[in-house]
Structure formats: C-alpha cells, structure tokens
Design an enzyme around this catalytic site. Sequence first.
Site, PDB file in Angstrom:
ATOM      1  N   ARG A  52       0.921  -1.735  -0.180  1.00  0.00           N
ATOM      2  CA  ARG A  52      -0.396  -0.375  -0.128  1.00  0.00           C
ATOM      3  C   ARG A  52       0.704   1.533   0.123  1.00  0.00           C
ATOM      4  O   ARG A  52       1.142   1.764   0.860  1.00  0.00           O
ATOM      5  CB  ARG A  52      -0.720  -0.060   1.566  1.00  0.00           C
ATOM      6  CG  ARG A  52      -1.808  -0.967   1.140  1.00  0.00           C
ATOM      7  CD  ARG A  52      -2.700  -1.321   2.367  1.00  0.00           C
ATOM      8  NE  ARG A  52      -3.576  -2.695   3.209  1.00  0.00           N
ATOM      9  CZ  ARG A  52      -3.737  -2.651   4.057  1.00  0.00           C
ATOM     10  NH1 ARG A  52      -3.854  -1.869   4.918  1.00  0.00           N
ATOM     11  NH2 ARG A  52      -5.171  -4.144   3.741  1.00  0.00           N
ATOM     12  N   ASP A  54       1.985   5.075   0.347  1.00  0.00           N
ATOM     13  CA  ASP A  54       1.036   6.502   0.869  1.00  0.00           C
ATOM     14  C   ASP A  54       0.988   7.183  -0.225  1.00  0.00           C
ATOM     15  O   ASP A  54       0.635   7.432  -1.232  1.00  0.00           O
ATOM     16  CB  ASP A  54       1.671   6.896   1.541  1.00  0.00           C
ATOM     17  CG  ASP A  54       2.467   5.912   3.285  1.00  0.00           C
ATOM     18  OD1 ASP A  54       1.364   5.389   3.197  1.00  0.00           O
ATOM     19  OD2 ASP A  54       3.008   5.614   3.491  1.00  0.00           O
ATOM     20  N   ARG A 199      11.022   6.317   4.317  1.00  0.00           N
ATOM     21  CA  ARG A 199      10.819   7.594   4.864  1.00  0.00           C
ATOM     22  C   ARG A 199      12.099   8.314   6.089  1.00  0.00           C
ATOM     23  O   ARG A 199      12.160   9.005   6.240  1.00  0.00           O
ATOM     24  CB  ARG A 199       9.726   7.888   4.603  1.00  0.00           C
ATOM     25  CG  ARG A 199       9.089   8.253   2.623  1.00  0.00           C
ATOM     26  CD  ARG A 199       7.485   8.383   2.954  1.00  0.00           C
ATOM     27  NE  ARG A 199       7.411  10.048   3.791  1.00  0.00           N
ATOM     28  CZ  ARG A 199       5.541  10.230   3.360  1.00  0.00           C
ATOM     29  NH1 ARG A 199       4.949   9.701   3.600  1.00  0.00           N
ATOM     30  NH2 ARG A 199       5.610  11.639   3.980  1.00  0.00           N
TER      31      ARG A 199
END
Length: 248
Positions: A52, A54, A199
């Site tokens: 998934r 973002d 990240r």
Amino acid sequence: MLKNYKMVLEYDGSRYDGWQKQGNTDRTIQGKLEGILERLAEVPVEIHGSGRTDAGVHALAQTANFHLDTRMSEGEIKDYLNQYLPEDIRVISLDRAGDRFHSRLNAEEKTYLYRIETGERKQVFERKYIYGFGRPLDVNAMREASRYFLGEHDFKSFCSNKKMKKSTVRILKAIEFEEEGSRLFIRYTGNGFLHHMVRILMGTLIEVGEGKRSPKEMKEILKAMDRSAAGTTVPAEGLFLEKVSYKD
C-alpha cells in the site's frame, strides 16, 4: 470461469491519496483500477496490490492481481484498462497467473528508491518527484550508518503506526547509494516494509548526513524500539516503489 491475472503498473502518486481504496475519497489507485474493471466485468472486481503506497508516493513497477471471468485476451484487458485509466496511471504488462498467486503474500522482496536534490535550486518540473533538500550531505557517513540496518532487525523505531500489533521484524537485504551531480539516489531492498519505514530511515540517514547524529547511534535507535528515537519522516514525493520480486 474466474481466471487470475497479474499486472505490473506505474503511476504518479502526486494527486492520489495512496494505493488503498478508502471510503472517504475516490482518489486512490486501487479505486480507479477497480472502477474500470467493474465496468468491464459488470460485477465488482477486487484488486490486490503488493503493498500500500502512501499518498504522494509513486510506483515504477507496482505488482497487483485480480480475478476475472472474461473471454477477452490478456492484451485486450490491458488495452481496455489503459484506454480508460487517467494519464498518470499505466498498466505496463498483464498476464495470466497461477490460481494461487497473490501479489502481496507471494512477494519475496521489494525495492524502494528515494531521490534527493542537495543543490540549492529545486528543479521546477521535477518538484513532485524529488525531495528538494537543498543542502550538501556527508554521503560517506550516511553509508556507514546504513550498514547498521542491514540484516534482520526489529524496526519498530522506524514505524509510524503506533498501534501496530503484528511483528515489526523485517530483513533489509541492501541499501545502495548512487550520486549523480547534486542528486542522491538511495535504494532500499528488503522482504517487507512497515508504515513510513523507508521515509523514516531516510530522514534518520539525512540527519547523519547533516552531522546531527553519528553513524553509531543507529544501533541505539534500533534497540530503543521507539518511534521518537528515530529521525523525521521525509516527504513522499521523493519515494518510488521500484521493483517487486517473486520466486518465479
């Protein structure tokens, strides 16, 4: 008869709220794809992505699969999807898969690419596809720090989901650095990634590159298993899902 199809697609995530279909928005990659397939099949079709991504994150090669009962060939399904998909989503390939193939459950490893501009001027026409950091970084220190993350570790400190109940143990197989002028490209390859993991890893390594942290601190951050111990979460626009690998 329902057949299982595997497809690889690329997308610009800039104007989307991520991959996963959500009830409060129609701006998701999964939602766009399922809407077109439902029109083709005249029944709801569920698509499973390998992961998934973002909001704002891009994909060079996302893998997904779905089941469909149709007489159309693989090429015709691909052409139909690309005909109706918006210009920032494209199906690269579409093939029949084995009945048991699942794009997420069968994925062996994934590679994410993060792009940073360390030069003073951010490129206007690439602003959605690179993090305009705008300051020099000590790449050698970042390389040294990255070695602490290789192998199997509990990456709880690098997960933004505080309610995560499943295991936060992952295996990072490689972190590769590539310099191109004032640009820095970093690739992370592993067997799976937690919410915002790349990240946060990236934000932590940038702090090392700025001299705010020492490479040796990475060991303590891992041991802390506390999100507040790690660095900032860098912006989404520099992140690309580059590759998903399977046994076959």
